[in-house]
Design a protein around this motif. Structure first.
Motif, short mmCIF file in Angstrom:
data_model
loop_
_atom_site.label_atom_id
_atom_site.label_comp_id
_atom_site.label_asym_id
_atom_site.label_seq_id
_atom_site.Cartn_x
_atom_site.Cartn_y
_atom_site.Cartn_z
N VAL A 181 3.23 -23.47 -40.13
CA VAL A 181 2.54 -23.81 -38.89
C VAL A 181 1.20 -23.10 -38.82
O VAL A 181 1.10 -21.91 -39.15
CB VAL A 181 3.40 -23.36 -37.68
CG1 VAL A 181 2.77 -23.82 -36.39
CG2 VAL A 181 4.82 -23.89 -37.78
N PHE A 182 0.19 -23.83 -38.40
CA PHE A 182 -1.13 -23.25 -38.18
C PHE A 182 -1.38 -23.27 -36.67
O PHE A 182 -1.61 -24.34 -36.09
CB PHE A 182 -2.21 -24.04 -38.91
CG PHE A 182 -1.96 -24.10 -40.40
CD1 PHE A 182 -2.50 -23.14 -41.25
CD2 PHE A 182 -1.18 -25.11 -40.95
CE1 PHE A 182 -2.26 -23.18 -42.62
CE2 PHE A 182 -0.92 -25.17 -42.31
CZ PHE A 182 -1.46 -24.19 -43.15
N LEU A 183 -1.26 -22.12 -36.04
CA LEU A 183 -1.42 -22.10 -34.59
C LEU A 183 -2.88 -22.27 -34.21
O LEU A 183 -3.77 -21.72 -34.86
CB LEU A 183 -0.91 -20.77 -34.01
CG LEU A 183 0.57 -20.47 -34.13
CD1 LEU A 183 0.91 -19.24 -33.31
CD2 LEU A 183 1.44 -21.64 -33.69
N ARG A 184 -3.08 -23.02 -33.14
CA ARG A 184 -4.44 -23.19 -32.62
C ARG A 184 -5.04 -21.84 -32.28
O ARG A 184 -6.19 -21.57 -32.63
CB ARG A 184 -4.37 -24.08 -31.37
CG ARG A 184 -5.71 -24.30 -30.68
CD ARG A 184 -5.50 -25.05 -29.38
NE ARG A 184 -5.38 -26.47 -29.58
CZ ARG A 184 -6.39 -27.35 -29.41
NH1 ARG A 184 -7.58 -26.93 -29.05
NH2 ARG A 184 -6.21 -28.62 -29.60
N GLU A 185 -4.24 -20.97 -31.63
CA GLU A 185 -4.79 -19.69 -31.20
C GLU A 185 -5.20 -18.80 -32.39
O GLU A 185 -6.05 -17.94 -32.24
CB GLU A 185 -3.78 -18.94 -30.31
CG GLU A 185 -2.47 -18.62 -31.00
CD GLU A 185 -1.48 -17.88 -30.08
OE1 GLU A 185 -1.00 -18.50 -29.13
OE2 GLU A 185 -1.21 -16.70 -30.34
N ASP A 186 -4.61 -19.01 -33.55
CA ASP A 186 -4.98 -18.24 -34.75
C ASP A 186 -6.18 -18.83 -35.47
O ASP A 186 -6.83 -18.14 -36.25
CB ASP A 186 -3.82 -18.25 -35.77
CG ASP A 186 -2.60 -17.49 -35.31
OD1 ASP A 186 -2.73 -16.67 -34.37
OD2 ASP A 186 -1.52 -17.70 -35.89
N ASN A 187 -6.39 -20.13 -35.29
CA ASN A 187 -7.33 -20.84 -36.17
C ASN A 187 -8.44 -21.62 -35.46
O ASN A 187 -9.19 -22.32 -36.11
CB ASN A 187 -6.53 -21.82 -37.05
CG ASN A 187 -5.56 -21.09 -37.96
OD1 ASN A 187 -5.97 -20.37 -38.87
ND2 ASN A 187 -4.26 -21.22 -37.68
N TYR A 188 -8.52 -21.48 -34.13
CA TYR A 188 -9.49 -22.32 -33.40
C TYR A 188 -10.93 -22.07 -33.81
O TYR A 188 -11.74 -22.98 -33.84
CB TYR A 188 -9.31 -22.15 -31.88
CG TYR A 188 -9.71 -20.80 -31.33
CD1 TYR A 188 -10.97 -20.59 -30.77
CD2 TYR A 188 -8.84 -19.72 -31.38
CE1 TYR A 188 -11.34 -19.35 -30.28
CE2 TYR A 188 -9.19 -18.48 -30.91
CZ TYR A 188 -10.45 -18.29 -30.36
OH TYR A 188 -10.82 -17.05 -29.90
N LYS A 189 -11.25 -20.82 -34.17
CA LYS A 189 -12.64 -20.54 -34.56
C LYS A 189 -12.98 -21.24 -35.87
O LYS A 189 -14.00 -21.92 -35.97
CB LYS A 189 -12.85 -19.03 -34.71
CG LYS A 189 -13.04 -18.33 -33.38
CD LYS A 189 -13.31 -16.86 -33.57
CE LYS A 189 -13.25 -16.14 -32.24
NZ LYS A 189 -12.96 -14.71 -32.40
N PHE A 190 -12.10 -21.08 -36.84
CA PHE A 190 -12.34 -21.72 -38.14
C PHE A 190 -12.39 -23.23 -38.00
O PHE A 190 -13.23 -23.90 -38.60
CB PHE A 190 -11.26 -21.31 -39.15
CG PHE A 190 -11.48 -21.93 -40.50
CD1 PHE A 190 -12.39 -21.37 -41.40
CD2 PHE A 190 -10.80 -23.08 -40.87
CE1 PHE A 190 -12.62 -21.96 -42.64
CE2 PHE A 190 -11.03 -23.68 -42.11
CZ PHE A 190 -11.93 -23.11 -43.00
N LEU A 191 -11.50 -23.78 -37.17
CA LEU A 191 -11.43 -25.24 -37.02
C LEU A 191 -12.48 -25.77 -36.03
O LEU A 191 -12.61 -26.97 -35.85
CB LEU A 191 -10.02 -25.65 -36.56
CG LEU A 191 -8.88 -25.34 -37.55
CD1 LEU A 191 -7.52 -25.60 -36.90
CD2 LEU A 191 -9.02 -26.17 -38.83
N LYS A 192 -13.18 -24.83 -35.38
CA LYS A 192 -14.23 -25.18 -34.41
C LYS A 192 -13.68 -26.09 -33.30
O LYS A 192 -14.20 -27.17 -33.01
CB LYS A 192 -15.41 -25.86 -35.11
CG LYS A 192 -16.11 -24.93 -36.10
CD LYS A 192 -17.36 -25.60 -36.67
CE LYS A 192 -18.13 -24.70 -37.61
NZ LYS A 192 -17.42 -24.38 -38.87
N ILE A 193 -12.60 -25.61 -32.69
CA ILE A 193 -12.01 -26.35 -31.57
C ILE A 193 -11.81 -25.37 -30.42
O ILE A 193 -11.96 -24.17 -30.59
CB ILE A 193 -10.65 -27.00 -31.95
CG1 ILE A 193 -9.71 -25.94 -32.58
CG2 ILE A 193 -10.84 -28.17 -32.89
CD1 ILE A 193 -8.30 -26.41 -32.79
N GLU A 194 -11.43 -25.91 -29.26
CA GLU A 194 -11.16 -25.07 -28.10
C GLU A 194 -9.95 -24.18 -28.38
O GLU A 194 -9.04 -24.57 -29.09
CB GLU A 194 -10.80 -25.95 -26.89
CG GLU A 194 -11.94 -26.82 -26.39
CD GLU A 194 -13.02 -26.02 -25.68
OE1 GLU A 194 -12.65 -25.06 -24.96
OE2 GLU A 194 -14.21 -26.34 -25.86
#
Ligand SMILES: [Zn+2]
Length: 205
Positions: free
Chosen positions: A158-171
């Motif tokens: 699992v790739f959590l949004r909270e862990d990866n939002y910066k890299f994925l450039k999302i909210e």
């Protein structure tokens, strides 16, 4: 009843996203017609969900499900493994439940598919193929949480949004999901039900 192609395609998408099932056209038609009996089923389901909500107040850690197989509400795998569990984050296979219990993943992500990505959705939503994703994890650019099975091998990554939002450039925050909305609704129904029971007891005296 005539069902438009547009509605059928919507239904196909739901089966694919929520149940990870690819339906043939015939299966899709059958499913659509079965949905005509859907509302009766829905009422029964809502009643069961209210019962579960009330039971969780007494058993906050949830309870074991005696079914020997089922589809996990988180990883989506259909498995013939004992040890399914139900708690306020839904019905889960024993591996996902253990991951929640041990804090590998926060339970709240089980109620919102926008709070995490799998290898599959990384590819679908961001065009990141699994081989690339693995190498990004090794470089420390993507942060993966790995749910292990009984033998200590990866069951689901699992790739959590909270862990990866910066890299994925999302909210950082995911929009509220339908399930979260529904959970709130069930809570409201259950509280209304309790209030009515109390009022009923008072007027009965
Ligand atoms: Zn699972």
């Amino acid at each position: 009843m005539k069902i438009s192609q547009e509605r059928l395609e919507e239904l196909r998408k739901i089966f694919k996203e929520d149940f990870k099932a690819d339906l043939t056209d015939q299966e899709l038609h059958d499913a659509a017609f079965n949905l005509t009996g859907f509302y009766g089923t829905l009422t029964k389901m809502a009643t069961r969900d209210i019962d579960d909500y009330l039971r969780l107040e007494k058993e906050p850690n949830g309870w074991a499900i005696s079914d020997e197989y089922g589809t996990c509400g988180f990883c989506g795998y259909y498995m013939s493994v004992k040890g399914f569990w139900f708690d306020r984050f839904g019905f889960k296979c024993k591996f996902c439940q253990k991951a929640v219990n041990e804090g590998i993943i926060p339970g709240t992500v089980c109620r919102n598919k926008e709070k995490w990505f799998s290898f599959e959705t990384l590819k679908e939503k961001f065009g990141i193929h699994s081989t690339t994703a693995r190498s990004l994890v090794r470089k420390g650019e993507l942060n993966a949480r790995v749910i292990l099975n009984d033998t200590g091998k990866p069951h689901f990554t699992v790739f959590l949004r909270e862990d990866n939002y910066k890299f994925l450039k999302i909210e950082k925050e995911a929009p509220i999901s339908d399930l979260e909305d529904y959970d709130k609704q069930v809570a409201k129904w259950a509280e209304d039900y309790k209030k009515k029971m109390v009022e009923g007891q008072k007027s009965g005296k």
